[in-house]
Design an enzyme around this catalytic site. Structure first.
Site: not given
Length: 382
Positions: A183, A185, A209, A235, A285
């Protein structure tokens, strides 16, 4: 049957639950929350309640459209998360009314179970090799971790090397064939994302991700030129209209809508079907609570392109209370051989420990994500 009351509960570690009651003593539960904005979403839930009180809870499609369209201003994390939790609760009621799991009312299941992954490493990942080995020994076949700490738009190769070292330690610890989700993020800007995506290829990640923030999704076109690793995002996208340009661009391989942020079961089922038409996989998610996970599993049961499910047991955010603390039958989320079975109980398939919920709601919470800064004082993406 009519909706008679809507009650919310802000509970640790960082969740918000909603209970929708009816005049036939059937109640449904949902999880409307934006992490760090629980009270804001809670207020939106009570505003939307005006559209539901006194109405037949079984008319879910109509209720969804009224909540989405009748307020004129629509979309975004707060309103869509409020709709999501109420939508989950309505599906819980409908399943209980017909004495069937929600997935049966969505067309029936195409799977009996789904793969799950476990989080390792925390916000500032460390000791990830040992952590990954532990969760694999516990039976998981996939892990996910934050790949980086904060990064400037253009940062040092020293930080790139530290990411590579962490991922290498995980791959060495778990062997060649355990899935590793990495991730970014949204902490990584396009210049560094291109470098990282290329450098990570030898470790054969399951996906990377949010390689860039969703508002910069057009940058995925350039990043895909530098890697063959599957790209996951979504997400922080909240409706089928948010996902539409992503599908049309062909730049994502996996989408990750959140059933507590993207309009609930009703909307994410539609998003998943749209993704299937573009040959895109779904990995919902869910670093949240038991109601959100139960809702995800009901949707996963019906989505052919769902391939793995996030879950929060033991995640670093769950301080004080964890996933199983608010449900009476904790075996419903038993993980075996890296999979979890689809819950078979009516509605969302779980029974809430209402006494525990009310006890913890007295304390509430004010969870906030940390505010990070770069060395020069500028705010960093968390």
């Amino acid at each position: 049957m009519k909706i008679t009351n809507i009650e919310t509960f802000v509970v640790a570690p960082r969740w918000c639950f909603v209970k929708v009651e009816t005049d036939e003593s059937i109640a449904g539960w949902g999880e409307p929350v934006v992490e760090g904005k629980a009270a804001t979403v809670e207020a939106a839930v009570h505003e939307l309640a005006d559209f539901l009180i006194g109405k037949d809870p079984l008319k879910i499609e109509d209720h969804w459209n009224v909540m989405y369209r009748a307020g004129f201003y629509r979309g975004g994390p707060i309103l869509m998360s409020a709709i999501a939790g109420l939508d989950q609760a309505l599906w819980d009621i409908k399943g209980k009314y017909f004495n069937a799991p929600a997935y049966q009312l969505l067309g029936g299941a195409c799977r009996d179970l789904i793969r799950v992954y476990s989080w390792i490493g925390g916000d500032r990942p460390s000791d990830v090799g040992a952590a990954a080995k532990n969760v694999v020994e516990a039976g998981f076949t996939a892990v996910k971790m934050n790949g980086t700490e904060e990064l400037q738009y253009v940062d040092s190769y020293e930080k790139i090397d530290s990411v590579i070292e962490r991922i290498a330690s995980v791959r060495e610890a778990v062997g060649d064939y355990i899935g590793i989700g990495i991730d970014f993020h949204g902490r990584v800007h396009k210049p560094m994302a291109k470098i990282l995506a290329k450098e990570l290829e030898p470790f054969r990640p399951m996906f990377i991700e949010e390689p860039v923030l969703p508002e910069n999704n057009e940058a995925l076109a350039e990043i895909t030129k530098h890697t063959c690793i599957p790209i996951a995002t979504g997400e922080r996208m909240y409706s089928r209209w948010d996902f539409k340009p992503l599908f049309e661009s062909g730049l994502a391989d996996i989408i990750q809508p959140d059933l507590s942020h993207a309009g609930g079961i009703t909307e994410v089922k539609k998003i998943a079907s749209m993704a299937e038409a573009y040959d895109i996989a779904v990995a919902p998610h869910c670093p949240l609570g038991p109601i959100a996970l139960a809702a995800c599993l009901q949707m996963d049961a019906t989505a052919h392109n769902a391939f793995i499910q996030e879950q929060s047991l033991g995640i670093h955010y769950n301080q004080g209370n964890d996933l199983l603390d608010y449900i009476t039958d904790k075996t419903v989320f038993d993980y075996r051989d890296g999979h979890v079975k689809i819950p078979q109980g009516p509605g969302l398939g779980i029974e809430i420990n209402e006494e525990k919920v009310k006890e913890m709601a007295k304390e509430r919470h004010r969870w906030r994500n940390p505010v990070w800064r770069h060395q020069d004082g500028t705010v960093a993406e968390w």
